[in-house]
Design an enzyme around this catalytic site. Structure first.
Site, PDB file in Angstrom:
ATOM      1  N   TYR A 201      -4.505  43.780  28.797  1.00 12.73           N
ATOM      2  CA  TYR A 201      -3.377  43.194  28.054  1.00 12.73           C
ATOM      3  C   TYR A 201      -3.840  42.001  27.239  1.00 12.73           C
ATOM      4  O   TYR A 201      -3.635  41.941  26.017  1.00 12.73           O
ATOM      5  CB  TYR A 201      -2.267  42.780  29.033  1.00 12.73           C
ATOM      6  CG  TYR A 201      -1.244  41.844  28.415  1.00 12.73           C
ATOM      7  CD1 TYR A 201      -0.451  42.267  27.343  1.00 12.73           C
ATOM      8  CD2 TYR A 201      -1.076  40.536  28.884  1.00 12.73           C
ATOM      9  CE1 TYR A 201       0.484  41.412  26.763  1.00 12.73           C
ATOM     10  CE2 TYR A 201      -0.145  39.679  28.313  1.00 12.73           C
ATOM     11  CZ  TYR A 201       0.623  40.122  27.249  1.00 12.73           C
ATOM     12  OH  TYR A 201       1.538  39.272  26.669  1.00 12.73           O
TER      13      TYR A 201
ATOM     14  N   THR B  54       0.219  34.914  23.632  1.00 16.14           N
ATOM     15  CA  THR B  54       0.325  34.443  25.007  1.00 16.14           C
ATOM     16  C   THR B  54      -0.814  33.488  25.359  1.00 16.14           C
ATOM     17  O   THR B  54      -1.864  33.512  24.709  1.00 16.14           O
ATOM     18  CB  THR B  54       0.269  35.670  25.951  1.00 16.14           C
ATOM     19  OG1 THR B  54      -0.025  35.254  27.266  1.00 16.14           O
ATOM     20  CG2 THR B  54      -0.826  36.646  25.550  1.00 16.14           C
ATOM     21  N   ASP B  55      -0.614  32.688  26.402  1.00 17.63           N
ATOM     22  CA  ASP B  55      -1.710  31.820  26.871  1.00 17.63           C
ATOM     23  C   ASP B  55      -2.788  32.621  27.600  1.00 17.63           C
ATOM     24  O   ASP B  55      -3.875  32.110  27.863  1.00 17.63           O
ATOM     25  CB  ASP B  55      -1.171  30.691  27.764  1.00 17.63           C
ATOM     26  CG  ASP B  55      -0.408  31.172  28.992  1.00 17.63           C
ATOM     27  OD1 ASP B  55      -0.249  32.403  29.164  1.00 17.63           O
ATOM     28  OD2 ASP B  55       0.050  30.317  29.779  1.00 17.63           O
ATOM     29  N   GLU B  56      -2.480  33.894  27.910  1.00 18.57           N
ATOM     30  CA  GLU B  56      -3.451  34.681  28.687  1.00 18.57           C
ATOM     31  C   GLU B  56      -4.743  34.948  27.905  1.00 18.57           C
ATOM     32  O   GLU B  56      -5.766  35.277  28.485  1.00 18.57           O
ATOM     33  CB  GLU B  56      -2.828  36.005  29.140  1.00 18.57           C
ATOM     34  CG  GLU B  56      -1.559  35.776  29.922  1.00 18.57           C
ATOM     35  CD  GLU B  56      -1.139  36.948  30.788  1.00 18.57           C
ATOM     36  OE1 GLU B  56      -1.983  37.780  31.122  1.00 18.57           O
ATOM     37  OE2 GLU B  56       0.055  36.992  31.133  1.00 18.57           O
TER      38      GLU B  56
ATOM     39  N   LYS C 202      -4.072  41.426  23.143  1.00 18.74           N
ATOM     40  CA  LYS C 202      -3.362  40.335  22.446  1.00 18.74           C
ATOM     41  C   LYS C 202      -4.374  39.468  21.693  1.00 18.74           C
ATOM     42  O   LYS C 202      -4.115  39.032  20.572  1.00 18.74           O
ATOM     43  CB  LYS C 202      -2.560  39.473  23.436  1.00 18.74           C
ATOM     44  CG  LYS C 202      -1.358  40.145  24.049  1.00 18.74           C
ATOM     45  CD  LYS C 202      -0.287  40.548  23.038  1.00 18.74           C
ATOM     46  CE  LYS C 202       0.424  39.371  22.389  1.00 18.74           C
ATOM     47  NZ  LYS C 202       1.531  39.832  21.510  1.00 18.74           N
TER      48      LYS C 202
HETATM   49  N1  LIG Z   1       6.895  37.621  28.713  1.00 17.73           N
HETATM   50  C1  LIG Z   1       6.105  36.552  28.646  1.00 17.73           C
HETATM   51  O1  LIG Z   1       6.045  35.750  29.592  1.00 17.73           O
HETATM   52  C2  LIG Z   1       5.315  36.271  27.397  1.00 17.73           C
HETATM   53  C3  LIG Z   1       4.641  35.044  27.298  1.00 17.73           C
HETATM   54  C4  LIG Z   1       3.942  34.761  26.109  1.00 17.73           C
HETATM   55  C5  LIG Z   1       3.930  35.685  25.072  1.00 17.73           C
HETATM   56  N2  LIG Z   1       4.574  36.880  25.211  1.00 17.73           N
HETATM   57  C6  LIG Z   1       4.544  37.813  24.065  1.00 17.73           C
HETATM   58  O2  LIG Z   1       5.861  37.875  23.561  1.00 17.73           O
HETATM   59  C7  LIG Z   1       6.118  39.176  23.028  1.00 17.73           C
HETATM   60  C8  LIG Z   1       7.364  39.751  23.672  1.00 17.73           C
HETATM   61  O3  LIG Z   1       7.174  39.821  25.082  1.00 17.73           O
HETATM   62  P1  LIG Z   1       8.337  40.359  26.037  1.00 17.73           P
HETATM   63  O4  LIG Z   1       8.062  39.841  27.392  1.00 17.73           O
HETATM   64  O5  LIG Z   1       9.653  40.136  25.392  1.00 17.73           O
HETATM   65  O6  LIG Z   1       8.018  41.931  26.003  1.00 17.73           O
HETATM   66  P2  LIG Z   1       8.911  43.174  26.455  1.00 17.73           P
HETATM   67  O7  LIG Z   1       7.962  44.129  27.094  1.00 17.73           O
HETATM   68  O8  LIG Z   1      10.117  42.742  27.207  1.00 17.73           O
HETATM   69  O9  LIG Z   1       9.427  43.772  25.055  1.00 17.73           O
HETATM   70  C9  LIG Z   1       8.566  44.382  24.132  1.00 17.73           C
HETATM   71  C10 LIG Z   1       9.428  45.034  23.066  1.00 17.73           C
HETATM   72  O10 LIG Z   1       8.545  45.639  22.100  1.00 17.73           O
HETATM   73  C11 LIG Z   1       8.997  46.952  21.841  1.00 17.73           C
HETATM   74  N3  LIG Z   1       7.823  47.774  21.480  1.00 17.73           N
HETATM   75  C12 LIG Z   1       6.786  48.122  22.278  1.00 17.73           C
HETATM   76  N4  LIG Z   1       5.913  48.880  21.599  1.00 17.73           N
HETATM   77  C13 LIG Z   1       6.394  48.988  20.328  1.00 17.73           C
HETATM   78  C14 LIG Z   1       5.935  49.617  19.152  1.00 17.73           C
HETATM   79  N5  LIG Z   1       4.793  50.329  19.146  1.00 17.73           N
HETATM   80  N6  LIG Z   1       6.662  49.498  18.012  1.00 17.73           N
HETATM   81  C15 LIG Z   1       7.836  48.787  18.014  1.00 17.73           C
HETATM   82  N7  LIG Z   1       8.337  48.198  19.112  1.00 17.73           N
HETATM   83  C16 LIG Z   1       7.614  48.283  20.255  1.00 17.73           C
HETATM   84  C17 LIG Z   1       9.632  47.419  23.142  1.00 17.73           C
HETATM   85  O11 LIG Z   1      10.550  48.512  22.930  1.00 17.73           O
HETATM   86  C18 LIG Z   1      10.326  46.148  23.604  1.00 17.73           C
HETATM   87  O12 LIG Z   1      11.614  46.042  23.056  1.00 17.73           O
HETATM   88  C19 LIG Z   1       4.858  39.993  23.288  1.00 17.73           C
HETATM   89  O13 LIG Z   1       4.087  40.019  22.123  1.00 17.73           O
HETATM   90  C20 LIG Z   1       4.144  39.234  24.397  1.00 17.73           C
HETATM   91  O14 LIG Z   1       2.757  39.425  24.333  1.00 17.73           O
HETATM   92  C21 LIG Z   1       5.273  37.193  26.353  1.00 17.73           C
END
Ligand SMILES: NC(=O)c1ccc[n+]([C@@H]2O[C@H](COP(=O)([O-])OP(=O)(O)OC[C@H]3O[C@@H](n4cnc5c(N)ncnc54)[C@H](O)[C@@H]3O)[C@@H](O)[C@H]2O)c1
Length: 363
Positions: A171, A146-148, A175
């Site tokens: 968080y 993430t950009d965070e 990350k």
């Molecule tokens: N949502 C955003 O805006 C955003 C932006 C940049 C990066 N990201 C990154 O993208 C990735 C996905 O984000 P998202 O928003 O889809 O998240 P989300 O919370 O919607 O989904 C996370 C998924 O990971 C699974 N999970 C959690 N803990 C687990 C574990 N211990 N073992 C296996 N599975 C596990 C959950 O069941 C879920 O399906 C993350 O790594 C996040 O940091 C998200």
């Protein structure tokens, strides 16, 4: 529907282990890979509160799709999964992702995001020892971040590949830790790691605790629409399908050891986003207009970063990636999707659960 990846027909099919494929971005990636590429997908997900098989039900019966329920901190399960499916690549999205929850309970973030990433990197290393030199060379481990991790910007400037890390919430700190471990696995052990850092995503299938679905659902219930602080915090909003295309391109064209930043050049304040959602709701549900009357400014999130913005030139130049969806069309489509999928929202979050405030330090 996911948009097609810019994938040439000649791309050889890979078996891709996607972690977190039942979550928001992971499910968009799984749908894209199955619908628009020749790749096989093994979706590994622990099905926490944030993940659901219903997010990928339209690909579940595809013969190129397999699901493994498991936790990325579970070393034996990881070895068994690598052994059974012999993946050619990993795209690692599994994580705890909600900043407000990381304020209430950071331990789960350290466990999944730091320890889980470490275990997955180690399992990938053990797996590669069983592969031929050619397979080792072609292998990719795409670590999704993430950009965070870069901290907070003032009114100007953008995060770039060389911006030093300065995470400020549990968080983003977890990350950042996982990004460092992923890069270290490349530098120290030669694991072909690619790191991606992306701005805020929005789109269908996002768990209703996050700003966009949260606002839509609260507005439908006639509840106050809480906006943290003065609502002027700025994020760069990227449609989830554009992110999923970027990840696919990183997987297929990215260079090991490289970092790709994905952003939309569409900065909006929190208040802009909430007002845009209210504007769409006013058009489709005029009887309850103006929805903006529900906006209520509430106590700010502790440590709330002021502004994030991304310089995505590297991803455009080296991967041929470009975002396709503008914020105005994307938010319209997204609000419409939640209105058409209220049953999904209630199944995922319960009629009210997920609509309450988290992460206030108990004040
Ligand atoms: N949502 C955003 O805006 C955003 C932006 C940049 C990066 N990201 C990154 O993208 C990735 C996905 O984000 P998202 O928003 O889809 O998240 P989300 O919370 O919607 O989904 C996370 C998924 O990971 C699974 N999970 C959690 N803990 C687990 C574990 N211990 N073992 C296996 N599975 C596990 C959950 O069941 C879920 O399906 C993350 O790594 C996040 O940091 C998200």
């Amino acid at each position: 529907m996911p948009r097609p990846a810019d994938t040439p027909d000649s791309v050889p099919p890979k078996t891709v282990l996607v972690t977190g494929g039942c979550g928001f971005i992971g499910s968009a990636l799984v749908r894209l890979l199955i619908h628009h590429t020749p790749h096989r997908v093994v979706n590994l997900d622990a099905l926490t509160y944030a993940g659901s098989p219903s997010n990928v039900e339209d690909v579940a019966s595809d013969r190129r799709y397999a699901f493994v329920e498991g936790d990325v901190t579970d070393e034996r399960m990881l070895d068994a999964t690598f052994g059974t499916y012999g993946p050619d690549a990993v795209v690692h999205l599994a994580a705890e992702t909600h900043v407000d929850r990381s304020i209430d309970g950071p331990a789960a973030f350290v466990r999944t995001n730091v320890l889980g990433t470490f275990e997955l990197l180690e399992a990938a290393r053990r797996h590669l020892r069983t592969r031929t030199p050619f397979e080792r060379q072609a292998f990719r481990f795409v670590h999704v971040s993430t950009d965070e991790v870069f901290g907070s910007l003032g009114a100007t400037g953008r995060f770039g590949r060389d911006t030093p890390y300065d995470p400020r919430s549990p968080y983003s700190a977890s990350k950042a830790g996982s990004d460092h471990l992923a890069r270290a696995a490349h530098h120290t052990f030669g694991l072909p790691v690619i790191v991606t850092n992306c701005s805020n995503n929005y789109g269908p299938y996002q768990f209703p605790e996050k700003l966009v679905p949260h606002t839509v659902l609260r507005a439908l219930h006639g509840l106050e629409l809480p906006v943290y602080g003065d609502g002027r915090n700025v994020r760069d909003w990227l449609h989830v399908d554009d992110h999923a295309r970027g990840l696919t391109l990183a997987l297929e064209r990215g260079s090991p050891g490289s970092t790709y930043l994905f952003g939309a050049d569409q900065e909006r304040t929190t208040l802009d986003v909430v007002e845009a959602i209210c504007g769409v709701l006013d058009e489709v549900r005029p009887a309850a207009a103006p929805h903006a009357r529900l906006i209520a400014f509430v106590e700010d999130r502790p440590g709330h970063d002021f502004r994030y913005a991304i310089d995505a030139d590297g991803a455009r130049r080296e991967l041929g990636w470009n975002r396709r969806t503008t914020f105005d069309e994307g938010i319209r489509e997204t609000v419409a999707w939640y209105l058409e999928h209220l049953e999904w929202c209630e199944r995922r979050a319960g009629a009210r659960h997920g609509l309450e405030r988290l992460g206030t330090l108990g004040t």
